[in-house]
Scaffold this motif. Structure first.
Motif, short mmCIF file in Angstrom:
data_model
loop_
_atom_site.label_atom_id
_atom_site.label_comp_id
_atom_site.label_asym_id
_atom_site.label_seq_id
_atom_site.Cartn_x
_atom_site.Cartn_y
_atom_site.Cartn_z
N TYR B 35 23.46 42.89 47.21
CA TYR B 35 22.97 43.04 48.82
C TYR B 35 21.98 44.51 48.85
O TYR B 35 22.07 45.38 48.14
N GLN B 37 21.63 46.68 52.64
CA GLN B 37 21.97 47.28 53.57
C GLN B 37 21.20 48.38 54.16
O GLN B 37 20.27 49.55 53.39
N GLY B 40 22.53 50.36 60.89
CA GLY B 40 22.53 48.88 61.50
C GLY B 40 22.23 47.72 61.93
O GLY B 40 22.26 47.13 62.89
N GLN B 41 22.13 46.98 60.68
CA GLN B 41 21.19 46.28 60.25
C GLN B 41 22.78 45.57 59.32
O GLN B 41 23.57 46.11 58.40
N GLY B 42 23.09 44.11 59.14
CA GLY B 42 24.47 43.99 58.34
C GLY B 42 23.75 43.39 57.30
O GLY B 42 22.77 44.26 56.38
N LEU B 43 24.26 42.96 56.39
CA LEU B 43 24.16 42.98 54.68
C LEU B 43 23.36 41.85 54.44
O LEU B 43 23.55 40.32 54.67
N PHE B 88 20.16 50.73 51.69
CA PHE B 88 21.94 51.06 50.08
C PHE B 88 21.64 49.57 49.76
O PHE B 88 22.30 48.98 50.59
N LEU B 90 23.87 47.21 47.77
CA LEU B 90 25.26 46.13 47.15
C LEU B 90 25.30 45.47 46.19
O LEU B 90 25.44 44.39 46.47
N PHE B 104 33.08 44.46 45.94
CA PHE B 104 32.52 45.70 46.40
C PHE B 104 32.18 47.08 45.08
O PHE B 104 33.49 47.29 45.06
N GLY B 105 30.96 47.55 44.99
CA GLY B 105 30.93 48.33 44.44
C GLY B 105 30.93 49.38 45.51
O GLY B 105 30.55 49.18 46.83
N ALA B 106 30.53 50.22 44.85
CA ALA B 106 30.39 51.49 46.32
C ALA B 106 29.05 51.94 46.71
O ALA B 106 29.10 52.68 47.71
#
Lengths: 113, 113
Positions: B35, B37, B40-43, B88, B90, B104-106
């Motif tokens: 994903y 990110q 302010g937005q979703g995945l 970012f 994920l 999920f990972g970090a």
């Protein structure tokens, strides 16, 4: 297609206040519903889930009830703590075959002492 | 401990450069996901893989590539064709059956120099 709508943030509360984060969905059939939480700089963690109508998911004082009649899955907590400050994502997955998650845009919660 | 490991935590890309983000899981999950990110937005789903040696494009696959040669590993390459790679990233995995809960990972934060 399936979609999730969350209330925009940030939501700003004082410690011990009551929390509600609204989530509504559009989906065919009987999706499963989830709330994930993301703490600063981290990945997402599953907070709670519900798989059928009227199910209540709960974890760490948070609750959400699967309401098919209103297509909603609102997140609630009776008394928030500073440590609850994070971004909360509502998500759904469909009920047939291999299903990917569909996420809302996330709601940032800020709790002050 | 079982989990998902993403590396590096921070990554910088120069113009015209390809970079690869690592994702390893020891949960014995069949399915893995990437994903993106943005603030302010979703995945948004980039790619996913239901099983070794197979993967499918998600919603925003352009400028990215993946491989799935081993069950435990699902690396993501951000190519020079991705003109706005700062985000970012994920990685997640799931057992691919039933409720198909994703873990999920970090995350890896990618920036452009």
């Amino acid at each position: 297609g399936n979609s999730v709508t969350q209330m925009e943030g940030p939501v700003t509360l004082s410690e011990e206040a009551f929390l509600t984060i609204n989530c509504t969905y559009t989906a065919t059939g009987y999706p499963s519903l989830f709330w994930y939480v993301q703490y600063p700089g981290e990945g997402l963690q599953l907070l709670l889930k519900a798989t059928k109508a009227d199910d209540k998911g709960s974890n760490k004082g948070f609750e959400a009830t699967y309401r098919k009649e209103t297509t909603s899955f609102h997140l609630e907590k009776g008394s928030v703590q500073v440590s609850d400050s994070a971004v909360y994502f509502c998500a759904l997955s469909g009920d047939t075959g291999f299903q990917k998650l569909v996420f809302g845009t996330g709601t940032r919660l800020l709790v002050s002492p | 401990d079982g989990g998902i490991t993403q590396s590096p935590k921070y990554l910088f890309r120069k113009e015209g450069q390809n970079v690869t983000l690592s994702c390893e899981q020891n949960l014995n999950h069949d399915a893995m996901y990437w994903y993106r990110q943005d603030p302010g937005q979703g995945l948004r789903l980039i790619y996913y893989s239901q099983i070794v040696n197979d993967f499918q494009k998600g919603d925003i696959a352009e400028g990215y590539s993946v491989s799935r040669e081993k069950k435990e590993s699902f690396p993501l390459t951000v190519t020079s064709a991705q003109k706005n790679p700062t985000a970012f990233y994920l990685c997640a995995s799931s057992d691919g059956t039933g409720l198909n809960i994703q873990y999920f990972g970090a995350g890896t934060r990618l920036s452009v120099l």
